[in-house]
Write a protein that holds these residues in place. Structure first.
Motif, PDB file in Angstrom:
ATOM      1  N   ASP A  54      -4.095  -2.468   0.624  1.00 31.41           N
ATOM      2  CA  ASP A  54      -4.584  -3.480   1.547  1.00 31.41           C
ATOM      3  C   ASP A  54      -3.942  -4.838   1.329  1.00 31.41           C
ATOM      4  O   ASP A  54      -4.213  -5.777   2.055  1.00 31.41           O
ATOM      5  N   SER A  55      -3.075  -4.956   0.335  1.00 30.51           N
ATOM      6  CA  SER A  55      -2.561  -6.265  -0.049  1.00 30.51           C
ATOM      7  C   SER A  55      -1.487  -6.807   0.877  1.00 30.51           C
ATOM      8  O   SER A  55      -1.198  -7.992   0.853  1.00 30.51           O
ATOM      9  N   ALA A  56      -0.880  -5.968   1.704  1.00 30.12           N
ATOM     10  CA  ALA A  56       0.203  -6.423   2.580  1.00 30.12           C
ATOM     11  C   ALA A  56      -0.117  -6.066   4.028  1.00 30.12           C
ATOM     12  O   ALA A  56       0.170  -4.964   4.476  1.00 30.12           O
ATOM     13  N   PRO A  57      -0.706  -7.001   4.769  1.00 31.27           N
ATOM     14  CA  PRO A  57      -1.010  -6.697   6.165  1.00 31.27           C
ATOM     15  C   PRO A  57       0.281  -6.483   6.962  1.00 31.27           C
ATOM     16  O   PRO A  57       1.256  -7.197   6.794  1.00 31.27           O
ATOM     17  N   GLY A  58       0.274  -5.473   7.798  1.00 36.02           N
ATOM     18  CA  GLY A  58       1.433  -5.167   8.626  1.00 36.02           C
ATOM     19  C   GLY A  58       2.463  -4.284   7.935  1.00 36.02           C
ATOM     20  O   GLY A  58       3.463  -3.921   8.532  1.00 36.02           O
ATOM     21  N   ALA A  59       2.236  -3.944   6.679  1.00 31.74           N
ATOM     22  CA  ALA A  59       3.179  -3.086   5.961  1.00 31.74           C
ATOM     23  C   ALA A  59       2.931  -1.629   6.316  1.00 31.74           C
ATOM     24  O   ALA A  59       1.810  -1.227   6.605  1.00 31.74           O
ATOM     25  N   GLU A 109       7.556  -5.806  -1.519  1.00 29.70           N
ATOM     26  CA  GLU A 109       6.875  -6.560  -0.467  1.00 29.70           C
ATOM     27  C   GLU A 109       5.384  -6.232  -0.424  1.00 29.70           C
ATOM     28  O   GLU A 109       4.590  -7.045   0.038  1.00 29.70           O
ATOM     29  N   VAL A 110       5.022  -5.058  -0.900  1.00 27.89           N
ATOM     30  CA  VAL A 110       3.616  -4.649  -0.886  1.00 27.89           C
ATOM     31  C   VAL A 110       2.919  -5.044  -2.181  1.00 27.89           C
ATOM     32  O   VAL A 110       1.821  -5.601  -2.157  1.00 27.89           O
ATOM     33  N   LEU A 111       3.546  -4.796  -3.312  1.00 30.24           N
ATOM     34  CA  LEU A 111       2.908  -5.028  -4.614  1.00 30.24           C
ATOM     35  C   LEU A 111       3.268  -6.364  -5.258  1.00 30.24           C
ATOM     36  O   LEU A 111       2.590  -6.802  -6.171  1.00 30.24           O
TER      37      LEU A 111
END
Length: 142
Positions: free
Chosen positions: A43-48, A56-58
């Motif tokens: 949930d940490s990267a909206p739009g991923a 980019e996510v972590l």
């Protein structure tokens, strides 16, 4: 003994290269949700999505830790150049291998690269042990 030091140093450099190149891998390589259901479970990267790079996510910090975990043992063994430091590196890479297997469904699966590193470390520690016991003058016997 210089050869042993060079190989330990090469292992550290290759581990660093592995950690850096892993940042651009798609998150599907470390996400069980992507591989099973085709959707990202972070949930940490909206739009991923599953094709987004892991970094980019972590973020960058997991890769910094990964690099330190994989490089640290080889750097210490190369700097200290004692039999105990070589065998300690073998034990550490063995533990990291176990951690990679235990965390196969998440980011830390990237620690599985420690399996071949552990095998190389066993060979290096054995060579180091043999050279030290055979009376090499380059390194004191401790």
């Amino acid at each position: 003994m210089r050869t042993v030091r060079v190989v330990w140093s090469l292992m550290a450099v290759l581990a660093l290269v592995y950690a850096v190149t892993s940042t651009r891998e798609p998150v599907s390589t470390v996400s069980l949700g992507c591989s099973k259901m085709g959707r990202l479970d972070f949930d940490s990267a909206p739009g991923a999505d599953c094709d987004t790079a892991i970094v980019e996510v972590l973020g960058i910090w997991p890769f910094v830790v990964l690099a330190l975990l994989l490089c640290g043992q080889a750097v210490v063994a190369a700097l200290v150049m004692r039999r105990w430091s070589s065998w300690l590196a073998v034990a550490a890479y063995g533990g990291l291998s176990f951690a990679g297997v235990a965390n196969w469904a998440g980011f830390w699966i990237l620690l599985l690269v420690a399996v071949p590193m552990a095998l190389v470390a066993v060979v290096l520690a054995t060579v180091h042990q043999f050279l030290t016991l055979s009376g090499s003058r380059d390194v004191p016997t401790r």
